[in-house]
Each structure stands twice: as C-alpha cells, then as structure tokens.
Design an enzyme around this catalytic site. Structure first.
Site, mmCIF file in Angstrom:
data_model
loop_
_atom_site.group_PDB
_atom_site.id
_atom_site.type_symbol
_atom_site.label_atom_id
_atom_site.label_comp_id
_atom_site.label_asym_id
_atom_site.label_seq_id
_atom_site.Cartn_x
_atom_site.Cartn_y
_atom_site.Cartn_z
ATOM 1 N N GLU A 284 61.948 25.433 59.574
ATOM 2 C CA GLU A 284 61.999 24.068 59.042
ATOM 3 C C GLU A 284 63.358 23.810 58.387
ATOM 4 O O GLU A 284 63.919 22.720 58.470
ATOM 5 C CB GLU A 284 60.861 23.866 58.038
ATOM 6 C CG GLU A 284 60.440 22.422 57.854
ATOM 7 C CD GLU A 284 59.073 22.315 57.179
ATOM 8 O OE1 GLU A 284 58.059 22.391 57.896
ATOM 9 O OE2 GLU A 284 59.023 22.178 55.951
ATOM 10 N N GLU A 287 65.762 23.154 61.012
ATOM 11 C CA GLU A 287 65.476 21.827 61.584
ATOM 12 C C GLU A 287 66.095 20.740 60.706
ATOM 13 O O GLU A 287 66.738 19.806 61.192
ATOM 14 C CB GLU A 287 63.963 21.617 61.706
ATOM 15 C CG GLU A 287 63.599 20.327 62.447
ATOM 16 C CD GLU A 287 62.106 20.062 62.490
ATOM 17 O OE1 GLU A 287 61.321 20.888 61.968
ATOM 18 O OE2 GLU A 287 61.721 19.002 63.030
ATOM 19 N N CYS A 310 53.094 21.236 56.898
ATOM 20 C CA CYS A 310 52.234 22.400 56.663
ATOM 21 C C CYS A 310 50.793 22.013 56.426
ATOM 22 O O CYS A 310 49.898 22.839 56.532
ATOM 23 C CB CYS A 310 52.704 23.169 55.433
ATOM 24 S SG CYS A 310 54.432 23.535 55.459
ATOM 25 N N LYS A 369 42.227 22.851 57.999
ATOM 26 C CA LYS A 369 42.724 23.916 58.874
ATOM 27 C C LYS A 369 41.721 24.208 59.987
ATOM 28 O O LYS A 369 42.088 24.697 61.050
ATOM 29 C CB LYS A 369 42.980 25.187 58.064
ATOM 30 C CG LYS A 369 44.122 25.064 57.080
ATOM 31 C CD LYS A 369 45.476 25.305 57.717
ATOM 32 C CE LYS A 369 46.590 25.100 56.706
ATOM 33 N NZ LYS A 369 47.878 24.846 57.353
ATOM 34 N N GLU A 372 42.579 21.728 62.486
ATOM 35 C CA GLU A 372 43.898 22.040 63.053
ATOM 36 C C GLU A 372 43.795 23.142 64.112
ATOM 37 O O GLU A 372 44.384 23.044 65.190
ATOM 38 C CB GLU A 372 44.848 22.470 61.940
ATOM 39 C CG GLU A 372 46.253 22.764 62.416
ATOM 40 C CD GLU A 372 47.131 23.339 61.307
ATOM 41 O OE1 GLU A 372 46.661 24.208 60.554
ATOM 42 O OE2 GLU A 372 48.293 22.913 61.197
#
Lengths: 596, 386
Positions: A284, A287, A310, A369, A372
C-alpha cells in the site's frame, strides 16, 4: 466548566449532579443500579423498553430513568413496589413475545433479557405466548449476520447503531402495533440490502436476535480431518480481546496463550495476520508513492486521496454509497486475504503441500471478514483463499468446547514463514494504526531516517476522536525520491461509518487536502469490531487499544519493512512491490452496488 | 322526556368577521392576549385538557428566533368528528386562531397537520390558506400557514409523534421532557393546539374572557363541541356548556334505553347507567375530547371492549413494551376468558397489567388503554366472562 448543579434525592440519599444528567446516571453515581435494555452508552437515548422506570414523588407516571433529566428537588425511588410491579410486568411482557429457547441460544449466558429475568425471577409465565411461527424463520442469507426475529425485543438498539454510528440504515423499524418489527428495505434478506456486515448491531443486540453466522463446527471438522492441512491466522485485535472470553480484563495481552490454545485445538500451523499487515504496508505504501509520483512527476491525475482497503465493512459501504470514489480505494487486498492468497501459493509450495488439501481459517474481530472471504474475486490462489472466518467470540467458544483451560496455558510462539510480525502490524487493530505503520515505513524509505516522533509513537493519529488529521514534511530525502523533497504529506483517519460518510462527502467536494486516508468501519478500529467479545463500551475499546500499543512497544521490530519474513517473501517470491505476482495475489478490484 | 338544563352554545360555528378580530388582536400585546386566555380558563379541547394560556406563555417565554404554531387536525379518536366539521364550516376562524397564537408566542409559521382521511378537505383548505396568507402579507403581519398531511396512524395525533411525522420520520412519540413548548417541531419552541381550542382562543380574543368564564364550571370553563354517536336518535355535532351530568346528557340524547356511555372515545371511560347521575362531563369528572358514544341494551360490552383492544393493538406505535405487548395481552386475555381458556380471575391479572400500562407507557396512547379496559370490566364483568 462550572455546570449548573441540580439537587435531588434518590432512595432518600441526597446528591447534586450537573444539569442535564439523567436519573439513570445520577443513580449510578450513588451506586444504585437501575436495569436497562434499550439503553446503550454508545448510542442515543430511546426510552422505549421501559424497564428502567422509577417512581418520582408527585408524579402519576413512572418516568424512564434513562431518558429523563434530573430536576431540582426531585425525589426518586428506584425500587418501590410500584416500580417493582412495573418492571416485572415489562420483563414478563417481553418474555411473552420472546422465543425463550435459551438453552440452545448462542447468546445463552450473555443475553441481557435472560439476565434480567434471572434477577426478577418472574416465575410461571402468567401471560399468553404471542410468539408467531413466521417470526421463527431465521434469515441466514448473509454469510456474516443471522437475524432471528423471534428473539427480538424491539429495543431498536440495532436500528440506532446502524443509523447513528454507521449511517448505513440497513436495519429499520417497520409496521406498527402488534406487527411492529425490525426489518430491512422491503423486508429483503440481509444479503440483499445495504448491510455492510460490520456487525455493530450484533455487538449491541441485547438478545440472540442478531448474531454472527457461526462456522465453528465446520472448522472442527476440518481440524479433525487427517487429509487436510489446516492453518490458522489471527488478526491483530484478537490478542487483546480473547481474554475477555475467559474473564480477563479487556486489553489483557494474551497472544502467547492464544497461540497455545490454537495449537491444542489441533491446527497444523498457527500463523499471524500481523505478517500480512506488514506486507500490506509495503504494497500500500508503494501504491501511495506511485500515485504521488504520477501526480507530481508525470503530471497525471491519479485518484487522490488514496484510501485504505483493510476494512471489508468500509469497502462494501463505499461500493454501495460512494461508487464514484472506488478509484480512490487502494487496490490492496486486506491482510486477511493477502494471507489466504499467499498461504495457498507461496506457503503451500514451500511446505510441500497441495493447496487443494489446505484449509485456511482466520480468527478475526470482524463479521464483515466472513463476507469478504466469500467474495468471488478472493480466489487469487486458484482456490478459495480463506475457507472459514471465525470471530474472536467463536474462538472463545472453540477453546471452551475443546476443554482448554485458557488462563493456565503457557505462552507459545507463532509458526514461521507467515508468522513473524512487527509492532507496526500489531497496531493495525487500532484506529490510526495502519496510518502509523505506513508513516513509519514511508518516511524511512523516503528519507532513510526514522519518523521524527519519540519512540516511533505517532501520537496525532491515535485516540478515539471521530476524525483525526496529521501532516508530515519530507526533508533531505534520498535521491530517488527527489520529487518529494519539501512535500507535506497530509493524512486523515476516521473510524465508524457515520464519520466516514462525513469525510467522504468532503472528499467528494474535493476540499480535504488529504493525500491518504485510513478508514475503519468499526468504532475504535478492529478492536471495536463486530466479532469482538461482549459487551462493548468506549472504556473497553480504549483498554483494548492500549493493549495493542503496549504489545507494539514490547516488540523488537516495530517497522513493517524490517519484517524478515516479508523481506524473504519479496526476495524469493514476489520480487518487488506492485510486481506481477503482487498484482495477481495481493491486489483486487471493487464493484459498484445498489444504494438500497 | 327532554331535560331543559343542557345549554346549547354557538361560539364555534357562529360566523364572525375574522379579519376584524385579527386587526383587533394584532393591535394588542402578546402579554395581553395570553393573559386573557389564561384568565378565561380555556383548557385544550383535544382531550388532555392542558391550560391553553399557560402553553402559550411557556412558548412565548422561550428565547428562540424561530417558533411554530401547529394546529392538530389529526382527529383520530374513534367517535370524534367535530374538527372535520369545524374545518369545513369555519376554516377562516381556525386560520385566524393560529395567527392569534402566532402573535401571542412570536411565531411566524403555522402548520395544520391534517389526518389522511380528511384529504378531501385539501382543495378547499388550500384556497382558504392562500387567501389568508395574502391578507396577512398585506397587513404586514409576519405569519403564514401551510398544511402537512398525515398518513393514517392514530398515534400521530400524539403531539410529539405528530412532529416526528411532520419532520418526515416514523410517527413515534418522543420522550418528555423536553416538551414541545421548549423543543417541538424541528427542535424549536412550538405551541400545538387542537382545532377547536384555536377557535375558542380566537373567540376569547374577540369577546374577552368574561363571557367564556360565565359558561361551564370552575374546573371546566366554557363550552365544548361534542361528537354524539351510537344508539341515539340525534347523532351529530353539538356545542354544549361543560359541567352537565351524564344523566342530563342521556336524557337529551339517549334513545330511552341507554345502557352505557363511552366518554372520550376508545381511550376514554365507559360509564354504566347506575353512575349517570353522579358523573359530571368535564375536567372535574370525566373529560372528553368530544366523543360521546351511547350504547343501548342490545349491545354486547364484550364486543365493544374487544373492538377497542383490537384498535389499540394495531394502532400502538409499537416502540414501548407496556403498550405494544400490553395491548396484545389485554386482547388475547379477554378472548381467553370469554372462551373459558383462562379463569375469570385472570381478569384481575390483566387489570394489574393495565395499571402498569397506565403509569409506565411512554405516551398517552398506552397510558389510556386502561381507561376503557378497567371501566368496562368493572361495570360489565359478567358480560366479559359469560
């Protein structure tokens, strides 16, 4: 400062309190406990369950202690015969429409209605059961949250949480009178509405009406299957909360015991999401730097501010409500999913395991999560990268079911290769933690020096304020980062989706000035996640946050780029940040979703 | 046999020169207007009976740039239909009453909250309101009226639920305090008054408090518009002096076979024949928002009670426990006793429950379900059981 003082008597004891204090708060100051159900310190007052009614001298009515401010000369009785009768009636009425299937309920022992009926021992149910068969149909549509109307007491805590803390409004009150219920838009299933799966409603539901979808049995089945190689990863925020499941103080650091417990349950390898948190910082961080380079050197217009990715609750929120800002999201997968993708490729290869026979389990403070892990794009390894996600609460259940005496366990260490971590990975669990970790690494990469904060503690990004800001100026940068010389990096941090919404509206107007924003769906970050032990209050969340900062300070390595296993991973497998393999395994894309 | 003691009055429906009254009022100070209303003893005509002058005084004393006047035309109490008639026959008097209130409390905006079932009045009311607002503009009096429509929930007649509804939220009563006079519509000081109250206030502003005080009794000054229905040869709307006994009332309006009268609608009290003589209609006895339902000997009091309870279990907003579940238990309970599934003594359990509902419910809806419940059970227990 000096607020107007109000004098009153509670149970014949005189007290002076600040104007605006409620009767409930005043009684607490005198150590009188008034029972509550619809009240929760995190959300606005409702005054609708009426279990906190008290007697006020001179008043025909019994005011609700949670909703009534004190008045000069008030005389309050918190347990008069009138009050006792009313309170018993309220509890009995709630039980008469409640599916009191307590022994089988996942909230057995933690249910506030159960606790209250224990206290009041109402005895035989004098009222007629109003439980409707149609309410017993549980909504299992969501991979994260199940909704059982037959256990709902209509306190509206979930509705207030969803609207006020999270600005999501997936849950709402529908119909009136005897048909009044907590519902969704057009009574659609939970997986078909704007629900972000954050689970904050679960954390505030007093009964077993809203709970996480549990996968404990599936995980035990995998663990006991000799043909499966089962690895488990643990999120940062679990290690300062799992102790609460065993009577320890919130914030108690029990990382070593947790690892020992997981090994005793029978996981083949116990690994750490903190490892992939460190990895996230590298990916990240680069990035962000590449976006800054594109803007400052190449004269392009990359999407800035860049936003962290996240928190899967936050991601889904953005997909529903701000699809026009999806480009601003970092393309990095969350640490959980980076871990899963690497576990079934890099790790499997080196451990000489067939990824088809591997099961990856995550222990997360989070219910989102679960959603996800089920996203169709989360199959970078060619398999489902993460097979099962359990909450901290479910891990507590597993440890109890496995007959492990948690508090007596000796500390053990994580297994290697995906188990080493730094303090920077640990603080991912706190709001501001990702930002702090990112700054520790980015500043050093750019300048070759440590961040100019005492003991690496970047205090401005810490704490529980809704929106935090910080700025750091790069001076005397290393030659390859010349374009950043003198640049002031401005960062914003927010937590709780209602705060995120305020910030996103500003981003849309284009006037935040931020380059990088960290957003966590839950209050306090992951330590306040929807899968954390109950109850939840600001004080508890603060203790857990302190626990993580202590853990960070106790670590030898405290900067993500110093993680030796991450270095090894780049050297032998990924080769470079944002490289070809990273792109395949560690990065993802997002979808625009409906606004309803 | 007609009894001559009931005095019929004509303050509400009398046609007046409302603009002349308005001019007269605008020339007075708000203190003077409010003192007259206080002096008159006028109490709210919606049912609760709060002293109107005090309400205006509280709202006036609030320090706020913005205040509101709301005319509560959500007339939802079963058995009352007088506000509809007032709005139909003398809409200008209602509007002028609102302007008088606006002058008294210092508000520049007024709203009529009209129940959904009265939407057929909208074209006429809009026309009257446009004319009225123009007149106010010409007179340079900073006040205007607008209409907000309800959506059909009974509970939205409760003042704070009404405001929630006006603000676009679900119609659920708020916690009190704060009261609307300090934090009402949009959180601003608000005087919310029943349609009839506003017209009486206008008439008091016009004629002075003395004439009003001369009507009625010490506790119940003035006259009141009644909606009379049920087993009566003369159903309709009547303005009567307050303080009459129920016996006088039944002699005037009964069909000669009156067994009971439900005073104040479904949420009011049921009085049996044996108590007609001792029952005064007014704040010292049994108050009413206007509804008077007469029942003769052909009526089953069980059916009446069951109908009321069905109404309440559906019309409770559902947020507070005593009301939402209590109403259902009372209904299921009397049905079970009737069917013999519960012993007659179960009625005592239910009466205790209704006492809890009366003192622990969040708003007037749940607090008043015990009124019809206990008065019908106490008077007609055998009809409920057998």
């Amino acid at each position: 400062m000096s607020k107007f003082q109000v004098n009153l008597k509670i149970n014949n004891l005189a007290i002076a309190v600040d104007e605006g204090t409620t009767i409930l708060e005043a009684a607490r100051q005198l150590n009188f406990n008034i029972p509550t159900l619809c009240h929760h310190d995190d959300i606005c007052v409702a005054g609708n369950c009426r279990v906190c009614v008290v007697e006020q001298k001179g008043s025909r009515l019994l005011p609700a202690a949670c909703a009534t401010p004190v008045g000069e000369g008030m005389e309050i009785l918190t347990n008069s015969m009138k009050v006792r009768q009313a309170r018993k009636h309220v509890v009995e009425l709630l039980l008469s429409e409640h599916n009191a299937d307590c022994t089988r309920c996942i909230k057995n022992g933690e249910c506030e209605l159960q606790k209250m009926s224990n206290e009041y021992r109402t005895g035989n149910n004098q009222f007629i059961s109003l439980l409707k068969e149609k309410d017993k149909v549980i909504d299992f549509s969501s991979p994260s949250i199940s909704k059982d109307d037959s256990k709902c007491i209509r306190c509206q805590r979930c509705v207030r949480t969803c609207a006020e803390m999270q600005a999501v409004n997936a849950l709402t009150v529908a119909y009136k009178g005897n048909n009044m219920r907590i519902s969704t838009f057009l009574n659609k299933p939970m997986n078909d509405v704007v629900c972000t799966n954050c689970g904050q409603c679960i954390n505030r539901c007093p009964t077993g009406s809203l709970t996480e979808r549990t996968y404990v049995d599936q995980v035990f089945e995998a663990v006991y299957d000799p043909t499966k190689f089962v690895v488990v990863q643990t999120a940062p925020a679990t290690r300062v909360a799992i102790g609460e499941e065993f009577g320890l103080e919130p914030g108690t650091r029990v990382t070593g015991k947790m690892v020992a417990a997981l090994r005793r349950i029978g996981f083949d390898k116990v690994l750490d999401t903190d490892f992939s948190a460190d990895l996230t910082i590298i990916e990240e961080g680069y990035e962000l730097l590449s976006r800054l380079k594109a803007a400052l050197v190449d004269g392009k217009a990359p999407a800035l501010p860049m936003m962290t990715s996240c928190s899967p609750g936050w991601i889904k929120f953005q997909e529903h409500l701000y699809p026009e800002l999806l480009e601003n999201l970092s393309s990095c997968k969350s640490p959980q999913q980076m871990f899963g993708a690497l576990a079934k490729t890099y790790y499997a290869e080196r451990m000489n395991k067939n990824p088809a026979d591997m099961i990856v389990v995550s222990i997360m403070p989070c219910t989102a999560k679960k959603f996800e892990a089920n996203r169709p794009e989360m199959r970078g390894s060619g398999y489902k990268d993460v097979d099962f996600v359990l909450t901290t609460r479910e891990l507590g259940m597993m440890i109890r079911q496995a007959g492990i005496d948690f508090n007596k366990l000796e500390n053990e260490s994580y297994d290697g290769m995906l188990g080493e971590s730094t303090g920077a990975g640990v603080i991912f669990g706190n709001t501001g933690g990702v930002m702090e970790a990112a700054l520790r690494t980015a500043y050093e990469i750019i300048t070759g020096r440590e961040v100019p904060f005492s003991n690496l503690s970047i205090k401005p990004v810490r704490g529980m304020e809704g929106v935090k800001e910080a700025a750091i100026r790069f001076k005397d940068v290393l030659p390859e980062w010349n374009f950043l010389e003198g640049v002031e990096l401005k960062v914003g941090i927010t937590h709780g989706l209602a705060n995120a919404k305020l910030l996103m509206d500003k981003v849309k107007e284009g006037n935040t000035g931020f380059h990088f924003i960290e957003i966590m769906a839950c209050p306090g970050g992951c330590i306040g996640g929807g899968g954390q032990p109950l109850p939840t209050t600001l004080a508890i969340r603060k203790k857990r946050a302190s626990g993580l900062y202590e853990e960070d300070e106790k670590m030898i390595l405290r900067k993500s780029h110093e993680n030796p296993e991450v270095k090894e991973l780049y050297q032998s497998f990924l080769h470079q940040p944002l490289g070809h393999r990273s792109h395949d395994l560690l990065h993802t894309h997002y979808y625009s979703r409906k606004k309803i | 046999m007609k009894n001559k003691t009931i005095k019929k009055v004509d303050l509400i429906f009398e046609q007046v020169d409302h603009l002349a009254i308005l001019d007269k009022t605008l020339n007075r100070s708000s203190e003077e207007i409010i003192l007259d209303i206080i002096d008159s003893g006028l109490r709210g005509r919606g049912g609760a009976g709060f002293p109107t002058g005090l309400k205006w005084k509280f709202a006036r004393n609030e320090d706020s740039e913005q205040k509101y006047v709301i005319c509560n035309a959500d007339e939802g109490e079963p058995g009352t239909f007088k506000d509809r008639e007032i709005l139909t026959q003398v809409p200008e008097k209602v509007l002028t009453g609102m302007a008088v209130c606006g002058k008294a409390i210092g508000a520049s905006e007024g709203y009529i909250y009209l129940r959904a079932e009265y939407n057929f009045l909208l074209p006429m009311l809009h026309q009257k309101i446009d004319t009225f607002n123009n007149v106010l503009k010409e007179k340079k009096f900073d006040f205007s009226v607008a209409i907000r429509s309800g959506s059909g929930a009974y509970v939205c007649g409760e003042e704070t639920a009404l405001m929630e509804s006006m603000e676009g939220f679900r119609g659920e009563p708020r916690n009190k305090p704060p009261f609307p006079t300090s934090k009402g519509y949009l959180g601003k000081p608000t005087s919310i008054n029943n349609v009839e109250t506003l017209v009486f206030a206008l008439m008091i502003a016009n004629l002075g408090p003395k004439m009003f005080k001369e009507l009625g009794t010490f506790d119940s000054r003035g006259s009141k518009v009644f909606s009379i229905s049920g087993d009566t040869p003369s159903a309709g709307i009547y303005e009567l002096e307050l303080g009459m006994t129920l016996e006088d009332f039944v002699n005037e309006f009964g069909d000669g076979d009156t067994k009971a009268v439900q005073i104040g609608g479904a949420s009011g009290y049921c009085v049996a024949r044996k108590n007609f003589k001792s029952t005064v209609i007014g704040f010292e006895g049994i108050p009413t928002g206007g509804s008077m339902m007469l029942f003769n000997s052909s009526r089953s009091m069980y059916n009446i009670l069951r109908d009321y309870l069905e109404f309440f279990e559906e019309e409770s907003c559902g947020q507070c426990t005593p009301c939402r579940i209590g109403c259902q238990q009372l209904l299921k309970g009397v049905e079970a006793v009737k069917k013999g599934l519960k012993p007659p003594s179960y009625l005592e359990n239910l009466q205790r429950l209704s006492e809890t509902m009366k003192i622990a419910s969040k708003c007037g809806l749940g607090q008043s379900v015990g009124n019809p419940f206990n008065s019908i059970i106490n008077n007609f227990r055998e009809e409920i059981i057998y």
